[in-house]
Design an enzyme around this catalytic site. Sequence first.
Site, mmCIF file in Angstrom:
data_model
loop_
_atom_site.group_PDB
_atom_site.id
_atom_site.type_symbol
_atom_site.label_atom_id
_atom_site.label_comp_id
_atom_site.label_asym_id
_atom_site.label_seq_id
_atom_site.Cartn_x
_atom_site.Cartn_y
_atom_site.Cartn_z
ATOM 1 N N HIS A 1 -26.273 -21.812 19.089
ATOM 2 C CA HIS A 1 -26.505 -23.171 18.759
ATOM 3 C C HIS A 1 -25.404 -23.725 18.612
ATOM 4 C CE1 HIS A 1 -29.892 -20.227 16.737
ATOM 5 N NE2 HIS A 1 -29.439 -19.295 17.938
ATOM 6 N N LYS B 1 8.251 -24.597 26.957
ATOM 7 C CA LYS B 1 9.498 -23.297 26.684
ATOM 8 C C LYS B 1 10.841 -24.726 26.383
ATOM 9 C CE LYS B 1 7.431 -18.834 26.867
ATOM 10 N NZ LYS B 1 7.987 -17.639 27.909
ATOM 11 N N GLU C 1 -3.677 -16.934 33.596
ATOM 12 C CA GLU C 1 -2.985 -17.078 34.010
ATOM 13 C C GLU C 1 -2.421 -16.292 35.492
ATOM 14 O OE1 GLU C 1 0.431 -15.042 32.136
ATOM 15 O OE2 GLU C 1 0.504 -16.705 30.194
HETATM 16 O O1 PA5 Z 1 1.736 -13.006 30.805
HETATM 17 C C1 PA5 Z 1 2.949 -13.383 30.298
HETATM 18 O O2 PA5 Z 1 3.955 -13.156 30.746
HETATM 19 C C2 PA5 Z 1 2.876 -13.605 28.883
HETATM 20 O O3 PA5 Z 1 1.497 -13.611 28.202
HETATM 21 C C3 PA5 Z 1 4.084 -12.621 28.045
HETATM 22 O O4 PA5 Z 1 2.964 -11.412 27.809
HETATM 23 C C4 PA5 Z 1 4.149 -13.750 26.322
HETATM 24 O O5 PA5 Z 1 4.900 -14.716 26.570
HETATM 25 C C5 PA5 Z 1 5.247 -12.501 25.783
HETATM 26 O O6 PA5 Z 1 6.207 -11.822 26.723
HETATM 27 P P1 PA5 Z 1 6.882 -11.155 26.079
HETATM 28 O O7 PA5 Z 1 6.978 -9.831 26.503
HETATM 29 O O8 PA5 Z 1 8.404 -11.016 26.606
HETATM 30 O O9 PA5 Z 1 7.645 -11.228 25.138
#
Ligand code: PA5
Length: 429
Positions: free
Chosen positions: A300, A415, A279
């Site tokens: 394996h 989303k 990310e």
């Molecule tokens: O790294 C990120 O921003 C995402 O993985 C968020 O942590 C995830 O979508 C959860 O978001 P939130 O804490 O707002 O529910």
Amino acid sequence: MTMKFDASHGLLKEEISSYQDKVTELHKAIRSRTGAGNDFMGWVEWPASYDKEEFARIIKTAERVRDKAEVLIVCGIGGSYLGARAAIEMINGLYPEGKTEVIYIGNTFSSTYVSQVMKHVQNKSVVLNVISKSGTTTETALAFRVLREFMEKKYGKEEAKTRIIATTDKARGALKTLADQEGYETFVIPDDIGGRYSVITPVGLVPMAIVGIDIAKVMEGLHDAYTELNTADLNKNPAYQYAVTRRIMQKQGYNVEMFVTYEPQMQMLAEWWKQLLGESEGKDGKGILPDSACFSTDLHSLGQFIQQGKKVLYETVLEVEKPTEDLHVEADEANLDNMNYLTGKSYDWVNKMAEKGTIEAHVEAGNVPNLLITIPDMKEYSFGYLCYFFFLATAMTCYMIDINPFNQPGVEIYKKNMFRLLGKPGYEK
Ligand code: PA5
């Protein structure tokens, strides 16, 4: 140095030290928080600046609820999920005796999974930690709605309140509003620390503390890494050696990094690592795809591809020097399984020999570069230390290719489509 990095099997075509000037410049940008995305660099000073009063309250709350928690349900996704699970499984192991069972939810829309979890906890004593910075993440909010109803039905509104803990934004968001209204205990996710860097905040610390992990030791390891790795000198900073090596790997044409562990309880750590690197770096058509494997299990299955398949990947092996537990092979008079040649040897020694033989096979016969990162053990201090190690390495590796390591604009696209299909108001077309 708690962690070590070894690129001697990396088949590198460049010297790590040739990047010293670049690293010196970028180290300043990281430590002075002047690089891209600097409004999300609260993690840099966090080992020293974290809220000590809140930390003490986490410990107190954990003591308050621990006896009630036959099961701890942790409700969250992505950065609000992976870190806690990585820490708990690495430190406590997968089948810890006499410890609270932990169930993770809020990370899927699977009706089967959610239904089975609800049935599983029906007759157990439950404590719930809901974690969401935005408070609007659909997977988490939907699961929390189901859980809230379950808790109130099971315990009544008043008792349920004492068993629900919310970790969220300090002021904004639907979860914060709901928690204040219901009177849940809340902990704060700092504004300037993004999800994948948040395991060192209440996001990770609250669930860890409830299951009996010594979070002071986690913070000690984190702080020592913050101090020891505060150097641009490539001879002295294994996190930056790793970051530079990733850059060299990219230049040598590798598109995949396989994070390899030899400990099943580290598989969630690998998942956490995948989010952190993927990310942070996967933007603008750039980045190395983070993948993972647990050996010897996956030797394996994936072993054939790694050994003789397309040369798309290199491996980064996370070696644990000392296992949490060990056992020895006993002699067997009949020796029908032909295992007597290992009599007296420890299981961990066998594991280490498998690792050694595999590195040799992959590097020498397979021409697959192997990088080695070593940690002393799978305890609290090491976990804290490795968090800072990987945060720092991630920041450096992204800055080296002009990527902002602290945003994730691409995550929003699915989303929007999903909201449109679900008929969410404001997303009609
Ligand atoms: O790294 C990120 O921003 C995402 O993985 C968020 O942590 C995830 O979508 C959860 O978001 P939130 O804490 O707002 O529910």
